[in-house]
Design a protein around this motif. Structure first.
Motif, mmCIF file in Angstrom:
data_model
loop_
_atom_site.group_PDB
_atom_site.id
_atom_site.type_symbol
_atom_site.label_atom_id
_atom_site.label_comp_id
_atom_site.label_asym_id
_atom_site.label_seq_id
_atom_site.Cartn_x
_atom_site.Cartn_y
_atom_site.Cartn_z
ATOM 1 N N ARG A 2 0.811 -1.253 0.032
ATOM 2 C CA ARG A 2 -0.051 -0.038 0.168
ATOM 3 C C ARG A 2 0.736 1.253 0.024
ATOM 4 N N ASP A 3 1.958 1.195 0.902
ATOM 5 C CA ASP A 3 2.842 2.448 0.862
ATOM 6 C C ASP A 3 3.606 2.590 -0.288
ATOM 7 N N LEU A 4 4.048 1.499 -1.069
ATOM 8 C CA LEU A 4 4.777 1.788 -2.256
ATOM 9 C C LEU A 4 3.916 2.339 -3.310
ATOM 10 N N ALA A 5 2.463 1.900 -3.371
ATOM 11 C CA ALA A 5 1.651 2.342 -4.409
ATOM 12 C C ALA A 5 1.356 3.691 -4.097
ATOM 13 N N ALA A 6 1.296 4.337 -2.726
ATOM 14 C CA ALA A 6 1.158 5.760 -2.685
ATOM 15 C C ALA A 6 2.233 6.449 -3.059
ATOM 16 N N ILE A 8 -6.780 -2.173 -5.510
ATOM 17 C CA ILE A 8 -7.684 -1.641 -4.574
ATOM 18 C C ILE A 8 -7.491 -0.207 -4.110
ATOM 19 N N VAL A 9 -6.359 0.067 -4.029
ATOM 20 C CA VAL A 9 -6.248 1.338 -3.493
ATOM 21 C C VAL A 9 -5.938 2.483 -4.985
ATOM 22 N N GLY A 10 -6.326 2.055 -5.879
ATOM 23 C CA GLY A 10 -6.369 2.744 -7.210
ATOM 24 C C GLY A 10 -5.267 3.042 -7.863
ATOM 25 N N ALA A 11 -4.075 2.188 -7.598
ATOM 26 C CA ALA A 11 -2.832 2.598 -8.386
ATOM 27 C C ALA A 11 -3.017 1.374 -9.561
ATOM 28 N N ASP A 12 -2.266 1.491 -10.535
ATOM 29 C CA ASP A 12 -2.006 0.644 -11.721
ATOM 30 C C ASP A 12 -1.632 -0.888 -11.215
ATOM 31 N N ALA A 47 -10.481 -13.991 2.344
ATOM 32 C CA ALA A 47 -9.433 -13.193 2.596
ATOM 33 C C ALA A 47 -9.787 -11.757 1.977
ATOM 34 N N ASP A 48 -10.196 -11.869 0.663
ATOM 35 C CA ASP A 48 -10.155 -10.612 -0.274
ATOM 36 C C ASP A 48 -11.144 -9.610 0.306
ATOM 37 N N ALA A 49 -12.311 -10.002 0.938
ATOM 38 C CA ALA A 49 -13.283 -9.108 1.498
ATOM 39 C C ALA A 49 -12.702 -8.371 2.533
ATOM 40 N N LEU A 50 -11.707 -9.108 3.529
ATOM 41 C CA LEU A 50 -10.952 -8.276 4.466
ATOM 42 C C LEU A 50 -9.887 -7.623 3.968
ATOM 43 N N LEU A 51 -9.136 -8.050 3.003
ATOM 44 C CA LEU A 51 -8.324 -7.110 2.370
ATOM 45 C C LEU A 51 -8.933 -5.814 1.983
ATOM 46 N N VAL A 52 -10.039 -5.640 1.445
ATOM 47 C CA VAL A 52 -10.636 -4.593 0.809
ATOM 48 C C VAL A 52 -11.004 -3.503 2.172
ATOM 49 N N ASP A 53 -11.415 -4.261 3.254
ATOM 50 C CA ASP A 53 -11.763 -3.673 4.427
ATOM 51 C C ASP A 53 -10.394 -3.030 5.090
ATOM 52 N N TYR A 54 -9.393 -3.800 4.918
ATOM 53 C CA TYR A 54 -7.997 -3.146 5.710
ATOM 54 C C TYR A 54 -7.505 -2.170 4.834
ATOM 55 N N LEU A 55 -7.615 -1.948 3.702
ATOM 56 C CA LEU A 55 -6.948 -0.878 2.840
ATOM 57 C C LEU A 55 -7.953 0.013 3.026
ATOM 58 N N ALA A 56 -9.105 0.054 3.171
ATOM 59 C CA ALA A 56 -10.073 1.122 3.221
ATOM 60 C C ALA A 56 -9.618 1.969 4.529
#
Length: 461
Positions: free
Chosen positions: A343-347, A406-410, A452-461
């Protein structure tokens, strides 16, 4: 003809009456007062007694109690006859529930921790025996909970009126039920409390005692023995050496063995001595990754030092009669982890290369903590239980791309690489290729982890 050995429930949860076969002839009689194998098979807890006490009552009318003690006990008679009386002094719906039984040498009663125990001798020379699963000490005595023998709420119908009975001044001065503070359950200790899993566990166990290395060095046997474990019922061990690559260095090997083996041995010794349930968190690294999915009974085949130390720790924990080894993989929670890094690398607009030849499932600490709580609540058979989130098996590369998406990066910014390419020029631990764990044993206990994927979305939100 003697009665068969039998175990009967009572209105007080956990208080059990045992019919004891007594074999007699012209010489006297014989009975098995405690027979672990037979009694446990009939439903008596395997309570691990360590001390046997005897109380001789010279005269009919001696009345003792009511004492709730911080251990379990099996009470019986060597001679004489009594009216036994018990009152539940544990918090909950059964608080204050009484039970009485006139008994001789052919019965015994199992009294769980927190249930007050008392009796009145109905014959001269009555000898009362109690087998307990902790050693008496002045410190333990200080944690007793008492109830007055004449409490009007419990309303014990003593055959000999208390005004005519022989009672100690201490027993006569015990409080009525309205003034009794219930004996609290044995407590929980969370080790590694400030790590990712430890923080998630504290959410579910807000009353638990959190400990970290600064509070207690688990590799120091003397320090571990000296800790006040009296009253602790469960230890959840979320502490471990998890620096997988550093474990392959000379200094790291020492640290990994100290944290993952020596410390675990010290915990096992304490749990065995104090009858504490141990929950120990294990790892997919105990396997070489050549099979998929991994079942709980797969033989250990660790590839590196970290995996070897975790396997050794698991073997130690498995020697305890009351344990849960919770095997997991790819843990994600509040702290440093793979998903947070991606997530941090994407940002930052970084385009990382991520290995695409290691496969498994993520485990979110909220799920891991909930699964541990489920095991401790439902109490299935002791042993090892795999616990990750549900969902398809993915590579680290696929998960990294999903994080970017999920975080909107490519997601195309993440490129694949092999483990060999990643390891070039570095000192790293060998990784299992396949880390997916079979979850069917856990599901059979009634716990199905979320995807896992549903929690991944929540985690990154």
């Amino acid at each position: 003809m003697t009665a068969d050995l039998a175990v009967h429930a009572t209105p007080i949860p956990g208080l059990l009456v045992i019919d004891l076969p007594v074999h007699g002839d012209e010489r006297g009689w014989f009975k098995e007062n405690w027979q672990r194998e037979k009694m446990v098979a009939l439903g008596l807890p395997d309570f691990g007694p360590v001390q046997n006490n005897m109380s001789f009552n010279a005269e009919r009318g001696v009345t003792r109690g009511l004492h709730a003690e911080p251990w379990d006990k099996l009470v019986s008679l060597a001679s004489g006859r009594i009216l036994g009386a018990w009152v539940d002094l544990r918090p909950g719906a059964s608080f204050g529930t009484p039970f009485t039984l006139e008994m001789g040498t052919d019965q015994a009663v199992f009294v769980p921790r927190g249930v007050a125990n008392g009796y009145q001798a109905l014959a001269d020379n009555t000898t009362y025996s109690y087998l307990v699963n902790d050693h008496w000490s002045p410190q333990a005595r200080a944690s007793y909970t008492y109830l007055n023998l004449g409490d009007e709420t419990a309303a014990i119908a003593w055959p000999i009126p208390l005004t005519e009975a022989i009672i100690s001044d201490a027993d006569a001065g015990h409080p009525r039920l309205a003034a009794v503070t219930p004996m609290q359950p044995r407590t929980t200790v969370i080790l590694g409390a400030h790590g990712q899993l430890g923080r998630a566990l504290q959410v579910l166990y807000p009353d638990a005692t959190p400990l970290d290395l600064a509070d207690l060095d688990l590799s120091d046997a003397e320090a571990v023995r000296a800790y006040p474990w009296q009253g602790v019922g469960t230890i959840i061990n979320a502490a471990a050496w998890t620096a997988v690559d550093a474990a392959e260095t000379p200094e790291g090997r020492l640290g990994a063995w100290a944290s993952n083996v020596t410390a675990v041995k010290n915990l096992v010794d304490v749990c065995r001595h104090h009858r504490i349930t141990l929950v120990h968190v294990s790892s997919d690294y105990v396997f070489d990754g050549t099979r998929t999915p991994h079942t709980e009974d797969e033989p250990f085949t660790p590839l590196g030092t970290y995996g070897a130390t975790k396997a050794a720790g698991d073997a130690l924990v498995a020697t305890l009669p009351d344990h849960y080894i919770v095997r997991t993989s790819w843990v994600i929670g509040d702290g440093r982890n793979f998903v947070a890094t991606m997530r941090d690398l994407a940002a930052k607009g970084v385009t990382p290369s991520v290995v695409d030849d290691q496969f498994g499932r993520l485990t979110f600490t909220s799920t891991l903590a909930s699964g541990i709580q489920h095991l401790l609540t439902q109490r299935p058979e002791p042993g090892t239980y795999n616990l990750t989130n549900e969902g398809p098996t993915l590579s680290w590369f696929a998960i990294a791309r999903r994080v970017f998406e999920i975080v909107g990066a490519d997601p195309e910014a993440v490129s694949p690489q092999s483990t060999a390419e990643f390891a070039a020029g570095k000192t790293i631990s060998p990784r299992p290729e396949h880390s997916t764990l079979d979850l069917s044993k856990l599901a059979a206990t009634g716990f199905v982890p979320p995807a896992a994927d549903a929690l991944l979305v929540d985690y990154l939100a």
